[in-house]
Design an enzyme around this catalytic site. Structure first.
Site, short mmCIF file in Angstrom:
data_model
loop_
_atom_site.label_atom_id
_atom_site.label_comp_id
_atom_site.label_asym_id
_atom_site.label_seq_id
_atom_site.Cartn_x
_atom_site.Cartn_y
_atom_site.Cartn_z
N ARG A 114 -0.78 -2.24 -6.61
CA ARG A 114 -1.14 -3.34 -5.71
C ARG A 114 -2.07 -4.33 -6.41
O ARG A 114 -1.88 -5.55 -6.33
CB ARG A 114 -1.80 -2.77 -4.46
CG ARG A 114 -2.16 -3.79 -3.39
CD ARG A 114 -2.53 -3.04 -2.12
NE ARG A 114 -3.19 -3.89 -1.13
CZ ARG A 114 -2.55 -4.65 -0.26
NH1 ARG A 114 -1.24 -4.71 -0.27
NH2 ARG A 114 -3.21 -5.36 0.63
N TYR A 147 -9.39 -11.28 -6.58
CA TYR A 147 -8.49 -11.20 -7.72
C TYR A 147 -8.60 -12.41 -8.63
O TYR A 147 -8.28 -12.33 -9.81
CB TYR A 147 -7.05 -11.03 -7.24
CG TYR A 147 -6.81 -9.73 -6.53
CD1 TYR A 147 -6.56 -8.56 -7.25
CD2 TYR A 147 -6.87 -9.64 -5.15
CE1 TYR A 147 -6.36 -7.35 -6.60
CE2 TYR A 147 -6.67 -8.44 -4.49
CZ TYR A 147 -6.42 -7.30 -5.22
OH TYR A 147 -6.23 -6.11 -4.59
N HIS A 178 -2.79 2.37 -5.74
CA HIS A 178 -3.42 1.05 -5.58
C HIS A 178 -3.42 0.25 -6.88
O HIS A 178 -3.58 -0.96 -6.85
CB HIS A 178 -4.84 1.22 -5.04
CG HIS A 178 -5.06 0.50 -3.75
ND1 HIS A 178 -4.28 0.71 -2.63
CD2 HIS A 178 -5.95 -0.46 -3.40
CE1 HIS A 178 -4.70 -0.07 -1.65
NE2 HIS A 178 -5.70 -0.78 -2.09
N HIS A 197 -3.47 -9.58 3.62
CA HIS A 197 -4.91 -9.71 3.85
C HIS A 197 -5.15 -10.62 5.04
O HIS A 197 -4.54 -11.69 5.14
CB HIS A 197 -5.61 -10.30 2.63
CG HIS A 197 -5.74 -9.33 1.50
ND1 HIS A 197 -5.96 -9.73 0.19
CD2 HIS A 197 -5.70 -7.97 1.46
CE1 HIS A 197 -6.03 -8.66 -0.59
NE2 HIS A 197 -5.88 -7.59 0.16
N ARG A 230 0.86 -1.18 0.00
CA ARG A 230 0.00 0.00 0.00
C ARG A 230 0.90 1.23 0.00
O ARG A 230 2.02 1.18 0.50
CB ARG A 230 -0.91 0.01 1.23
CG ARG A 230 -1.81 -1.22 1.37
CD ARG A 230 -2.56 -1.17 2.69
NE ARG A 230 -3.47 -2.31 2.85
CZ ARG A 230 -3.12 -3.46 3.44
NH1 ARG A 230 -1.89 -3.61 3.93
NH2 ARG A 230 -4.00 -4.45 3.56
N LYS A 247 -1.97 -2.76 8.12
CA LYS A 247 -3.03 -2.25 8.98
C LYS A 247 -2.91 -2.87 10.37
O LYS A 247 -2.66 -4.06 10.51
CB LYS A 247 -4.40 -2.57 8.37
CG LYS A 247 -4.63 -1.83 7.04
CD LYS A 247 -6.00 -2.15 6.47
CE LYS A 247 -6.25 -1.37 5.18
NZ LYS A 247 -7.56 -1.67 4.59
#
Length: 307
Positions: A250, A282, A247, A273, A152, A175
């Site tokens: 990514r 994806y 993004h 993730h 990110r 995150k």
């Protein structure tokens, strides 16, 4: 009596200290809850205990129909998520007797697949950063790293020099401060080596000492906004007639890995993730590509018109 503003401030302290959310995420929560506080003030609600289920139900309608800059479904869903988090917290803390937002559901969002660009388009973007100017050397390293790692943009600009481990891998902090180790690849390694030797020392000499990996021309840590501008400038030079954002790298990283045969759980780990279900989005992109290729190539894939 606890006011609405006091309740919001208490919740934001909680997500900052107890949950360890990033400053950017907390700032987004604050913006969302400022909208909610304004809505409640207009309805005459003074404290969290005054808020009703009807107030919550009316909120998304107000957001999507307001005269100035009405919000779309995705933005409304995000704001409602913040509201639900606030009221769940207030119940857990004993500040209210009922979670008035518990049964609220966000508007249904249209299914949107991540936007990836082709390998050729990525190569054109990267080629657009060629050059010996220190800024171009830095831009090349940044874009190569974004594509090589799927980072990110916040993760990329938050990197310190020591996070590049022996030149082979990079340590990213995602995150919630979750750490992951991602390989760099030979192209990104060479671009980073060139930047560290030829460009970063020059930028560093212009500002205060900082461990930041990517620096601006004045020697401070490169900001997310400047990273976005670097990508936009490269897209313009490459003459790509598509929208390109941080993004995009990514999404393209994940899509190209899956198209190359990578296991979805490996891609999940590389992207950071928490759930494989997020990564599986994806696989829909690659399935669409395979379907298009099949339709064009297989002799009995298309309906033939009788002669």
């Amino acid at each position: 009596m606890t006011t609405i503003q006091e309740a919001v401030d208490r919740y934001l302290r909680h997500v900052t200290v107890e949950r360890g959310l990033s400053p950017n995420t907390v700032a987004a929560y604050r913006r969302d809850l400022d909208l909610w506080r304004g809505h409640l003030e207009e309805a005459g609600r003074a404290s969290p205990g005054d808020v009703t289920v009807a107030d919550v139900a009316a909120f998304p309608v107000a957001l999507s129909t307001r005269p100035e800059r009405p919000l779309g479904a995705a933005s409304v869903a995000r704001v409602l998520s913040s509201v639900r988090g606030l009221h769940r917290f207030l119940l857990e803390e004993g500040l209210v007797d009922t979670d008035v937002a518990a049964t609220t559901r966000p508007p249904k969002l249209p299914s949107r697949l991540p936007k990836a660009i082709s390998v050729a388009q990525v190569e054109a973007l990267l080629a657009a950063t060629d050059g010996d100017d220190p800024a171009r050397v830095r831009d090349k390293a940044l874009l190569e790293l974004l594509y090589a790692t799927g980072a990110r943009v916040t993760e990329a600009v938050s990197l310190n020099v020591d996070d590049v481990i022996e030149g082979d891998v990079v340590r990213l902090f995602g995150k919630g401060g979750k750490q992951r180790i991602v390989p760099l690849g030979s192209f990104a390694r060479r671009a980073l080596d060139a930047y560290l030797v030829r460009a970063r020392p020059e930028f560093s000499a212009r500002g205060a000492a900082t461990p930041a990996l990517f620096l601006g021309v004045r020697g401070a840590r490169l900001s997310r906004q400047n990273a976005w501008l670097v990508i936009q400038a490269a897209a313009e030079r490459a003459e790509l007639d598509i929208d390109v954002s941080p993004h995009t790298f990514r999404h393209s990283f994940a899509t190209h890995l899956l198209e190359g045969g990578a296991d979805v759980r490996v891609v999940q780990e590389l992207l950071g993730h928490s759930s494989v279900a997020t990564t599986q989005i994806y696989t829909l992109v690659t399935a669409d590509a395979l379907r298009d290729m099949y339709s064009q190539a297989h002799p009995r894939a298309r309906r033939r018109t009788p002669s």
